[in-house]
Scaffold this motif. Structure first.
Motif, mmCIF file in Angstrom:
data_model
loop_
_atom_site.group_PDB
_atom_site.id
_atom_site.type_symbol
_atom_site.label_atom_id
_atom_site.label_comp_id
_atom_site.label_asym_id
_atom_site.label_seq_id
_atom_site.Cartn_x
_atom_site.Cartn_y
_atom_site.Cartn_z
ATOM 1 N N UNK A 107 0.824 -1.197 0.000
ATOM 2 C CA UNK A 107 0.000 0.000 0.000
ATOM 3 C C UNK A 107 0.862 1.252 0.000
ATOM 4 N N UNK A 108 0.233 2.350 -0.366
ATOM 5 C CA UNK A 108 0.915 3.647 -0.384
ATOM 6 C C UNK A 108 0.600 4.400 0.913
ATOM 7 N N UNK A 109 0.920 3.761 2.006
ATOM 8 C CA UNK A 109 0.715 4.345 3.331
ATOM 9 C C UNK A 109 2.082 4.668 3.914
ATOM 10 N N UNK A 110 2.302 5.917 4.229
ATOM 11 C CA UNK A 110 3.640 6.372 4.617
ATOM 12 C C UNK A 110 4.207 5.615 5.817
ATOM 13 N N UNK A 111 3.355 5.211 6.727
ATOM 14 C CA UNK A 111 3.842 4.547 7.941
ATOM 15 C C UNK A 111 4.404 3.161 7.676
ATOM 16 N N UNK A 112 4.173 2.615 6.478
ATOM 17 C CA UNK A 112 4.730 1.304 6.139
ATOM 18 C C UNK A 112 6.224 1.390 5.789
ATOM 19 N N UNK A 113 6.711 2.583 5.551
ATOM 20 C CA UNK A 113 8.065 2.774 5.044
ATOM 21 C C UNK A 113 8.954 3.346 6.141
ATOM 22 N N UNK A 114 10.095 2.686 6.336
ATOM 23 C CA UNK A 114 10.997 3.074 7.413
ATOM 24 C C UNK A 114 12.060 4.072 6.951
ATOM 25 N N UNK A 115 12.484 3.964 5.704
ATOM 26 C CA UNK A 115 13.608 4.773 5.229
ATOM 27 C C UNK A 115 13.132 5.721 4.121
ATOM 28 N N UNK A 116 13.636 6.953 4.186
ATOM 29 C CA UNK A 116 13.212 7.993 3.247
ATOM 30 C C UNK A 116 14.418 8.740 2.709
ATOM 31 N N UNK A 117 14.333 9.141 1.451
ATOM 32 C CA UNK A 117 15.351 10.005 0.876
ATOM 33 C C UNK A 117 15.055 11.454 1.190
ATOM 34 N N UNK A 118 15.944 12.334 0.739
ATOM 35 C CA UNK A 118 15.806 13.762 0.998
ATOM 36 C C UNK A 118 14.905 14.452 -0.022
ATOM 37 N N UNK A 119 14.640 13.790 -1.122
ATOM 38 C CA UNK A 119 13.735 14.356 -2.108
ATOM 39 C C UNK A 119 14.434 14.976 -3.296
ATOM 40 N N UNK A 120 13.727 15.014 -4.418
ATOM 41 C CA UNK A 120 14.200 15.697 -5.621
ATOM 42 C C UNK A 120 13.025 16.475 -6.198
ATOM 43 N N UNK A 121 13.278 17.730 -6.553
ATOM 44 C CA UNK A 121 12.201 18.635 -6.962
ATOM 45 C C UNK A 121 11.859 18.443 -8.441
ATOM 46 N N UNK A 122 10.560 18.361 -8.711
ATOM 47 C CA UNK A 122 10.054 18.339 -10.079
ATOM 48 C C UNK A 122 9.138 19.546 -10.243
ATOM 49 N N UNK A 123 9.435 20.382 -11.243
ATOM 50 C CA UNK A 123 8.630 21.557 -11.503
ATOM 51 C C UNK A 123 8.151 21.513 -12.946
#
Length: 125
Positions: A107-123
């Motif tokens: 599922x696309x539920x944030x609490x299922x995921x333990x590790x996260x990246x810093x992000x990359x911007x898309x404009x």
């Protein structure tokens, strides 16, 4: 601990395409649930797509047909192909990984995921 590093964001015109990449360091993608999330200014973070170790994918409704999630286990790299981009796709895009080994719901539920990246911007303009 696994560390995630995104790349590939940028500025594009509506109708254009981008490919985002996410490298997982300090662990293996095999046996994990992997996903892309995004957060637009003033909005909550939302799940875009996820992929299981076996390659099963789940997409958020607005992403179906335009965005494609994939991975290369040998390179420990997760991808998000974005096609036919719209201004409403403008957001910070984050990759996420579950703990290992993962045997829970897909599922696309944030609490299922333990590790996260810093992000990359898309404009998209």
């Amino acid at each position: 601990h696994a560390q995630l590093v995104e790349s590939g964001g940028g500025s594009v015109q509506a109708g254009g395409s981008l490919t985002l990449a996410c490298d997982l360091n300090g662990g293996s993608m095999s046996g994990r649930l992997l996903a892309w999330f995004r957060q637009a200014p003033g909005k909550e973070r939302e799940g875009v797509a996820c992929i299981t170790s076996a390659g099963t994918t789940v997409y958020e409704d607005s992403a179906k047909g335009r965005l494609t999630i994939s991975k290369e286990n040998g390179k420990n790299t997760l991808y998000l192909q974005l096609n036919s981009l719209k201004p409403e796709d403008t957001a910070m895009y984050y990759c996420a990984a579950s703990h290992y080994p993962y045997g829970g719901v897909i599922a696309l539920t944030a609490t299922l995921y333990r590790y996260w990246g810093q992000g990359t911007q898309v404009t998209v303009s």
